[in-house]
Design an enzyme around this catalytic site. Sequence first.
Site, PDB file in Angstrom:
ATOM      1  CE  LYS A 167     104.716  97.207  41.026  1.00 65.67           C
ATOM      2  NZ  LYS A 167     104.537  96.048  40.111  1.00 65.67           N
ATOM      3  CB  THR A 190     103.890  99.616  38.062  1.00 70.15           C
ATOM      4  OG1 THR A 190     104.062  98.235  37.708  1.00 70.15           O
ATOM      5  CG2 THR A 190     102.855 100.259  37.159  1.00 70.15           C
ATOM      6  CG  HIS A 238      72.121 100.746  65.641  1.00 65.62           C
ATOM      7  ND1 HIS A 238      71.754 102.041  65.894  1.00 65.62           N
ATOM      8  CD2 HIS A 238      72.089 100.603  64.294  1.00 65.62           C
ATOM      9  CE1 HIS A 238      71.501 102.664  64.753  1.00 65.62           C
ATOM     10  NE2 HIS A 238      71.700 101.813  63.762  1.00 65.62           N
TER      11      HIS A 238
END
Length: 315
Positions: free
Chosen positions: A20, A65, A267
């Site tokens: 999960k 899960t 930049h």
Amino acid sequence: MTVNSRPGRPVLLGQNQYGKAENRVVRITRDGATHHIKDLNVSVALSGDMDEVHYSGSNANVLPTDTTKNTVYAFAKEHGIESAEQFGIHLARHFVTSQEPIHRARIRIEEYAWERIEASDANSRFIGADDVKHSFVRKGQETRLTQITYDGEQWEVVSGLKDLVVMNSTNSEFWGYVKDKYTTLKEAYDRILATEVSGRWRFNWTDDDERMPNWEKSYEQVKKHMLQAFAETYSLSLQQTLYQMGARIINHRSEIDEVRFSLPNKHHFLVDLEPFGLKNDNEVYYAADRPYGLIEATILREGCEARIPADLTNL
């Protein structure tokens, strides 16, 4: 409909895992009137004897899960959350030792930091504190990360951070590089150096018989040395700065053997103000978000092997 447990054709099952992902858990610890927050995003991945569920659909070895999700929340109550690493260790150990078909557990955790809201001067006197003991604001800096892997015998703990934006407004140059007919970049002898740090570091703690690191202190110190190296390096390239950041961590933190950074060069280009009759004396810049240079490297303690994946998106 009949389903064969093994396909008739020579098609084999390769590496597989399940679990999960992204279980958001917030744990409030109440120390009287003072509260503490741990805010985690926990992903569980389990692997082991899982051939049949793929070949025939048999779920005999499958821990749902949904159960792994429930375990995350139950452990937050039963064990508390001392640190992201310690919480992940509790979970990994549980899944491998309590479920015979599970041979390996990988726990990935993102931690979101909170800080206390400062009280106003008047209310500070009223409540007797400089900050409100139960009010917090989400920190807008990095996201802390950890990945814990356990196979029943050996541990691997890789921690790190992402989204930590840093800048040096000077003490950075870039010149002497290769030039060909496509090169238009001008050499810079005083530039802004900025990046968004994504970093991982691997601990040399692998065995329960070894002394476990202090996870909280380690994270705090790694971040401190990383930032100090960034600030104190007179940079002739982002690669040089990256190496100094990793080297300082290795030199100061004996519990860490490997560091890997992925540093996009954020930049900043000087704006041409001459059309307006103005001189730009390294004062006004255009911050470009893309394209960007991407500088990546691993720094290792001598005698150690690299284990952190080169592509950090897979970690």
